[in-house]
Design a protein around this motif. Structure first.
Motif, PDB file in Angstrom:
ATOM      1  N   THR A   1      -1.779   3.353 -11.065  1.00 17.73           N
ATOM      2  CA  THR A   1      -2.472   3.328  -9.776  1.00 17.73           C
ATOM      3  C   THR A   1      -3.230   4.634  -9.584  1.00 17.73           C
ATOM      4  O   THR A   1      -2.712   5.709  -9.897  1.00 17.73           O
ATOM      5  CB  THR A   1      -1.451   3.132  -8.646  1.00 17.73           C
ATOM      6  OG1 THR A   1      -0.860   1.846  -8.810  1.00 17.73           O
ATOM      7  CG2 THR A   1      -2.120   3.185  -7.281  1.00 17.73           C
ATOM      8  N   SER A   2      -4.431   4.521  -9.054  1.00 17.50           N
ATOM      9  CA  SER A   2      -5.262   5.698  -8.810  1.00 17.50           C
ATOM     10  C   SER A   2      -4.542   6.686  -7.888  1.00 17.50           C
ATOM     11  O   SER A   2      -3.845   6.290  -6.948  1.00 17.50           O
ATOM     12  CB  SER A   2      -6.583   5.281  -8.167  1.00 17.50           C
ATOM     13  OG  SER A   2      -7.395   6.414  -7.948  1.00 17.50           O
TER      14      SER A   2
ATOM     15  N   LEU B   1      -6.432   9.049  -6.389  1.00 20.43           N
ATOM     16  CA  LEU B   1      -7.500   9.515  -5.501  1.00 20.43           C
ATOM     17  C   LEU B   1      -7.547   8.661  -4.253  1.00 20.43           C
ATOM     18  O   LEU B   1      -7.312   7.462  -4.310  1.00 20.43           O
ATOM     19  CB  LEU B   1      -8.856   9.385  -6.200  1.00 20.43           C
ATOM     20  CG  LEU B   1      -9.071  10.156  -7.492  1.00 20.43           C
ATOM     21  CD1 LEU B   1     -10.509   9.975  -7.964  1.00 20.43           C
ATOM     22  CD2 LEU B   1      -8.771  11.635  -7.284  1.00 20.43           C
ATOM     23  N   GLY B   2      -7.909   9.245  -3.134  1.00 16.80           N
ATOM     24  CA  GLY B   2      -8.168   8.462  -1.917  1.00 16.80           C
ATOM     25  C   GLY B   2      -6.917   7.890  -1.290  1.00 16.80           C
ATOM     26  O   GLY B   2      -5.905   8.586  -1.118  1.00 16.80           O
ATOM     27  N   GLY B   3      -6.959   6.641  -0.940  1.00 16.65           N
ATOM     28  CA  GLY B   3      -5.930   6.000  -0.114  1.00 16.65           C
ATOM     29  C   GLY B   3      -4.542   5.946  -0.724  1.00 16.65           C
ATOM     30  O   GLY B   3      -3.551   5.813   0.004  1.00 16.65           O
ATOM     31  N   TYR B   4      -4.443   6.003  -2.054  1.00 17.69           N
ATOM     32  CA  TYR B   4      -3.120   5.956  -2.688  1.00 17.69           C
ATOM     33  C   TYR B   4      -2.663   7.334  -3.158  1.00 17.69           C
ATOM     34  O   TYR B   4      -1.726   7.434  -3.974  1.00 17.69           O
ATOM     35  CB  TYR B   4      -3.115   4.957  -3.851  1.00 17.69           C
ATOM     36  CG  TYR B   4      -3.332   3.526  -3.408  1.00 17.69           C
ATOM     37  CD1 TYR B   4      -2.771   3.031  -2.233  1.00 17.69           C
ATOM     38  CD2 TYR B   4      -4.095   2.647  -4.178  1.00 17.69           C
ATOM     39  CE1 TYR B   4      -2.971   1.716  -1.824  1.00 17.69           C
ATOM     40  CE2 TYR B   4      -4.296   1.326  -3.776  1.00 17.69           C
ATOM     41  CZ  TYR B   4      -3.735   0.878  -2.598  1.00 17.69           C
ATOM     42  OH  TYR B   4      -3.927  -0.427  -2.196  1.00 17.69           O
ATOM     43  N   ALA B   5      -3.308   8.382  -2.685  1.00 20.62           N
ATOM     44  CA  ALA B   5      -2.859   9.738  -3.031  1.00 20.62           C
ATOM     45  C   ALA B   5      -1.390   9.881  -2.667  1.00 20.62           C
ATOM     46  O   ALA B   5      -0.954   9.430  -1.602  1.00 20.62           O
ATOM     47  CB  ALA B   5      -3.697  10.760  -2.264  1.00 20.62           C
ATOM     48  N   PRO B   6      -0.582  10.494  -3.536  1.00 23.78           N
ATOM     49  CA  PRO B   6       0.863  10.605  -3.277  1.00 23.78           C
ATOM     50  C   PRO B   6       1.149  11.551  -2.115  1.00 23.78           C
ATOM     51  O   PRO B   6       0.412  12.514  -1.909  1.00 23.78           O
ATOM     52  CB  PRO B   6       1.415  11.178  -4.579  1.00 23.78           C
ATOM     53  CG  PRO B   6       0.270  11.851  -5.238  1.00 23.78           C
ATOM     54  CD  PRO B   6      -0.983  11.170  -4.784  1.00 23.78           C
ATOM     55  N   PRO B   7       2.187  11.281  -1.344  1.00 24.21           N
ATOM     56  CA  PRO B   7       2.557  12.209  -0.277  1.00 24.21           C
ATOM     57  C   PRO B   7       2.949  13.566  -0.885  1.00 24.21           C
ATOM     58  O   PRO B   7       3.501  13.605  -1.994  1.00 24.21           O
ATOM     59  CB  PRO B   7       3.771  11.558   0.387  1.00 24.21           C
ATOM     60  CG  PRO B   7       4.165  10.400  -0.465  1.00 24.21           C
ATOM     61  CD  PRO B   7       3.098  10.136  -1.458  1.00 24.21           C
ATOM     62  N   PRO B   8       2.672  14.660  -0.189  1.00 28.28           N
ATOM     63  CA  PRO B   8       3.073  15.973  -0.698  1.00 28.28           C
ATOM     64  C   PRO B   8       4.580  16.014  -0.953  1.00 28.28           C
ATOM     65  O   PRO B   8       5.362  15.356  -0.248  1.00 28.28           O
ATOM     66  CB  PRO B   8       2.702  16.932   0.437  1.00 28.28           C
ATOM     67  CG  PRO B   8       1.741  16.187   1.307  1.00 28.28           C
ATOM     68  CD  PRO B   8       2.014  14.731   1.113  1.00 28.28           C
TER      69      PRO B   8
ATOM     70  N   ASP C   1       0.825  -1.211   0.000  1.00 24.40           N
ATOM     71  CA  ASP C   1       0.000   0.000   0.000  1.00 24.40           C
ATOM     72  C   ASP C   1       0.858   1.261   0.000  1.00 24.40           C
ATOM     73  O   ASP C   1       0.576   2.210  -0.728  1.00 24.40           O
ATOM     74  CB  ASP C   1      -0.939   0.005   1.212  1.00 24.40           C
ATOM     75  CG  ASP C   1      -2.064  -1.004   1.078  1.00 24.40           C
ATOM     76  OD1 ASP C   1      -2.662  -1.078  -0.007  1.00 24.40           O
ATOM     77  OD2 ASP C   1      -2.318  -1.731   2.052  1.00 24.40           O
ATOM     78  N   ALA C   2       1.907   1.255   0.809  1.00 23.67           N
ATOM     79  CA  ALA C   2       2.783   2.428   0.865  1.00 23.67           C
ATOM     80  C   ALA C   2       3.464   2.648  -0.481  1.00 23.67           C
ATOM     81  O   ALA C   2       3.599   3.790  -0.954  1.00 23.67           O
ATOM     82  CB  ALA C   2       3.822   2.244   1.974  1.00 23.67           C
TER      83      ALA C   2
ATOM     84  N   ARG D   1       2.353   1.970  -3.359  1.00 25.95           N
ATOM     85  CA  ARG D   1       1.390   2.516  -4.336  1.00 25.95           C
ATOM     86  C   ARG D   1       1.151   4.006  -4.127  1.00 25.95           C
ATOM     87  O   ARG D   1       0.621   4.676  -5.017  1.00 25.95           O
ATOM     88  CB  ARG D   1       0.079   1.734  -4.256  1.00 25.95           C
ATOM     89  CG  ARG D   1       0.210   0.378  -4.909  1.00 25.95           C
ATOM     90  CD  ARG D   1      -1.076  -0.418  -4.872  1.00 25.95           C
ATOM     91  NE  ARG D   1      -0.871  -1.709  -5.512  1.00 25.95           N
ATOM     92  CZ  ARG D   1      -1.505  -2.828  -5.174  1.00 25.95           C
ATOM     93  NH1 ARG D   1      -2.390  -2.815  -4.189  1.00 25.95           N
ATOM     94  NH2 ARG D   1      -1.260  -3.958  -5.816  1.00 25.95           N
ATOM     95  N   CYS D   2       1.462   4.520  -2.954  1.00 20.83           N
ATOM     96  CA  CYS D   2       1.410   5.973  -2.772  1.00 20.83           C
ATOM     97  C   CYS D   2       2.634   6.638  -3.412  1.00 20.83           C
ATOM     98  O   CYS D   2       2.571   7.785  -3.847  1.00 20.83           O
ATOM     99  CB  CYS D   2       1.385   6.327  -1.289  1.00 20.83           C
ATOM    100  SG  CYS D   2      -0.020   5.665  -0.397  1.00 20.83           S
ATOM    101  N   LEU D   3       3.724   5.910  -3.444  1.00 18.72           N
ATOM    102  CA  LEU D   3       5.021   6.486  -3.825  1.00 18.72           C
ATOM    103  C   LEU D   3       5.204   6.587  -5.333  1.00 18.72           C
ATOM    104  O   LEU D   3       5.977   7.400  -5.822  1.00 18.72           O
ATOM    105  CB  LEU D   3       6.115   5.607  -3.206  1.00 18.72           C
ATOM    106  CG  LEU D   3       7.516   6.147  -3.064  1.00 18.72           C
ATOM    107  CD1 LEU D   3       7.524   7.506  -2.398  1.00 18.72           C
ATOM    108  CD2 LEU D   3       8.364   5.151  -2.284  1.00 18.72           C
TER     109      LEU D   3
END
Lengths: 239, 239, 239, 239, 239, 239
Positions: free
Chosen positions: A218-219, A221-228, A81-82, A84-86
């Motif tokens: 990867t989306s 929006l929502g839970g996988y939004a990239p860190p600022p 999960d992490a 997928r944010c990156l």
């Protein structure tokens, strides 16, 4: 196409082993880069090892932006999960890959993994993906991860015995091998037991090719939004 | 590699449309054969149509053994279980394919399908695959299947409006288009709404390539055990 | 009151057997018509047979509109959803009927069915009805459907042994017999094992009487909406 | 056949009302005895009332052994499990009866009950029976139980409005009326809204006839094992 | 702080036993009042006993308003929901308390209770609380409740044997003792088997202190709304 | 008793804030040590931040063995499973603590958290604990974590508005505040909305006292088995 295959533990011989398995499944034209973090646990067996491998794993992804897809080559799908944010490139865990495929060639599958301490984490993942309904049982063979690397261990035998029990007791129609280090055993065990035996590394490589081939991202929006950006810079300072 | 793509309804123009979408996703070297049964419903909208298309669908698979994988190109994944008894080549439904991929690029997705009467069958499939936990909602756009083929219909508009609602109300992070006939709309709608929009036909072709590429076979144990030869001969007499 | 009892396989001796069981449960004044399609599988054992029996089953319903309720006398509840689109008279599957009753006289029941290949389809149905929470286990006795028709087979013995295991291992408080062909065995097995043993045929006849007696009709909204008249005419041309 | 219909609250006018509804559904030859306990709450609205009505309800069953089946005519299915320990005659709750039937004529139903305080108990029952998967939503109409008995109340209007919302918002294909006191409204509301509207009292009577007609008995193994004779004598001393 | 500990059965020796266990867990400054109703079952083993103990249990709560929290000291958590309507002080069941704690010190626990007839009620509670996902199995030791009070019974041995099976067969990581009467055995069995063994009475006392310490009150909205004053007066007339 | 309260982000002002809330709930005689790691994210908002805070969090636990219980003061319950491998002292997450208590004072609760990106991780936790069945909805207030520290932000207002919606739309009977930084707002919001509002920090402190008071230890069998000593030494070299 370039696929970054990350072994999140720091045992280089296992990374080689995984890289070879990945390459064996890759299509012509697919470039496999198998790497591992420099710091962190030498094997991943349970929640604590998973947690301590995350910083190295995620930094490896951050430092290797030049790829079309990422495979996390630990059967716990560490940090999926992490990751997928990156990056918005497809990120595929080898556990996840094997479960998805197994659910398309059988009504029910069993997982044969290494140590009992890893079982709850895998059950947890299966529940999270929704695929626990398709899994008859997660079984431990009491083979430690690094034992799989040792010539002369009776690892293969123990795994085979557990597959036999999965067919007899769980009515499993397919088997998922629950460790990246078991990558080379699948074909042979399938022939021995007469049912599909899936290895996550090869499954994940093929899924990565499929998803990158479709241009999937990867989306955001929502839970996988990239860190600022500034948070990212604070966490991974340039250099 | 040869992939047999079966449109289980009898509308040839839709088969062409699906064949083109399939080809657009195929790797070089993959051969796509798009076919439809001669007899059966002209569109599949709900349980009754599904049931009445099965004999034609299964006979089509039986008469086309020379392929490496089969794609069932109806979003209801019509006859998927039965087809897996009939051949041990990978059989992939386009609904299933899209759901699996969507669950790897989003925490939660919504489905936008055609008519309200199709919604329960899709929810049923999602529950069966285990992926309902990942689906926020199955929405109908009240666009009939064959309306998608008509130039000048406002089908695209209705679908786009429903995607807007899925983002606003369901917190959907990705969208799955719930009909084979929507295959051409995905890229454009993704751009418009800023999130992944998946079309099942292209997803299924890529999964078929991946599974056939790995030499995967459907399990012959348990629920997908093949029918006895004499039963098969009785059902599909030679000629 | 007229109840149409359809055996979806084409074995007439089994239809007779089912018809007699149905009649034994019917109230005075209830007329039972037991029929089977002319074409299709001789027994229904798993997904493929189910699928290939659907056209015959549904045409039989369509050609017999003069009834107050329909019973589908195959334990897989073959074509139940499609049948409910085709008529608004109550349609009851024998599997479903037995599960509902069993859940009202026990905390947990086990199912004893024929072959292992049928187990996943039954589990699937139980999940779909919601009643899987009440089912301890679906067990196969490895008795083929047509073996039940053969005098001198040890079918009864195998089924009884499996019931013994269900009590000992599953803590089952009641047993559901998982095949229309087992209709005659229930009373005797109940006496032997000291717990309720339910047969789907008699359960379904009673449910059909109850629902028709209340004037209940299947909903025409949503998933059971009837197919448009022209589609129906295309599928079942007059004559 | 004798069916004992117990209204677990102590309002005799409601018992009459329920008795009439029960009789309207009974087959010729079925004898309906509608009773209520002497002591206990005047209406059952939520957990506390349920609990305080149990002693009276169970004593009523104990003092009336001469019947073929028991109907518990409160939509909370008050004391259902305890009653099944006390007698092996079929015991049917009116909530349960309506849910089972609704799940055989619709893909999804909504419940319209009285007060918000009753909703969690009904959701709890639905989950316990396994049928919550088939229930779209439990809605309260904010009509108190005894208001249903008052001529001139706008109870019917509020219930009808809630049914309208269930169709529009929940995609409900059928409606279950969630209170014994609503027994007379079903036919009229069904006609108004064009979908099946089920009343538990009539459903339960028909189920009771069906189960008693089949000679079904509640299992004496496990959770419904009868209390030892001396315990029973201690609790319900003779006289 | 005053905690009212209610043994819902009428066996005073068991109330003493429970009171002592409660006191052993209480913090300095916590006052424990252990009571039991005058009328009702002498032991609670299954649904019928539960139901018949409710009036006495609830009246006991009503007559003892001067406390900061209530513990229901029967492992079935008898009347928990009804009690929460009757008072807004925290009400804690001993089953519930043990399950919540067990789920915070283990991935999976098993329950070892008294008789088989109690198992479904406990499974039902676990499902209702949501914690069934964390429970590997509810096991009966076939030790009757009052046998636990008898010196010289082999109750401890049977319970210990069942714990052994829970570790070997269920992979239980912790054990919950499923009866208030087992309160004294936990420490000893934990030492013997090398895993946490939880007793509900002590767990509930500590939870009660924690909740009362935080000033927590049960919600007055929805399902736990208090009964109207006149209803209460009718049910529990003054005196 | 000594409780180690770890804020896993590196914002010291937030650690102070959390420490004060913890102290306000602590019993006399309980010593609270509130700390945060030196390296890692300044706030934890979603999967990536969670992952990057783990090494610091776990090292903090390792370096502070002199305590009776550990509280992880981030509402995502960051690293809870890994921490339980590292020490057998009770480890409690503030999210988990609030969910467990909320499920004992309401039938259903809603969570009001900070940003939309955090919602899937909380839903994931709820599912894992089993308590998702008790949660009506996880709502984001679109208040960033650090905004809660800023005087003059309209954070309180946004949170209050979201609570209003939870009551009106979700029928929530209690509210859980979904961020450690909201610790001071609970009492005031509870008074405003007339229902229990739970803050995880105070809940976790009380649970920690309760568990340590009972001498509870985390199981060393299965998933929480401690890492081998040499692995621990490799990961956390002395110094």
């Amino acid at each position: 196409m370039k696929i970054l295959v990350i072994n999140p533990n720091t045992t280089a011989s296992m990374t080689d082993h995984i890289g070879k398995a990945a390459l064996s499944a890759a299509s012509p034209g697919t470039d496999i880069t198998a790497v591992n973090p420099v710091h962190g646990p030498r094997s991943i067996e349970g929640y604590f090892d998973e947690a301590m491998s995350l910083a190295g794993l995620l930094e490896t992804i951050h430092r290797n932006p030049d790829c079309d897809a990422v495979v996390i080559a630990c059967f716990d799908d560490t940090g999926l999960d992490a990751a997928r944010c990156l990056t918005d490139k497809p990120v595929i865990g080898i556990g996840e890959a094997a479960y998805h495929f197994a659910s398309m060639i059988s009504n029910k599958f069993s997982v044969v993994t290494t140590l009992a301490r890893s079982v709850p984490a895998l059950e947890h993942n299966l529940a999270r993906y929704g695929l626990i309904a398709r899994c008859a049982r997660v079984r431990s063979s009491e083979v430690a991860v690094l034992e799989l690397e040792q010539p002369g261990s009776n690892a293969r035998q123990k795994i085979s015995a557990e597959i036999g029990l999965a067919v007899a007791e769980d009515n499993a129609e397919a088997i998922v091998l629950g460790c990246a280090g078991m990558a080379g055993l699948a074909a042979d065990l399938a022939a021995e037991h007469g049912l599909p035996v899936l290895d996550g590394v090869t499954c994940a490589v093929k899924l990565a090719e499929a998803m990158a081939g479709l241009g999937m991202r990867t989306s955001r929006l929502g839970g996988y939004a990239p860190p600022p950006a500034e948070k990212l810079k604070h966490i991974f300072p340039a250099g």
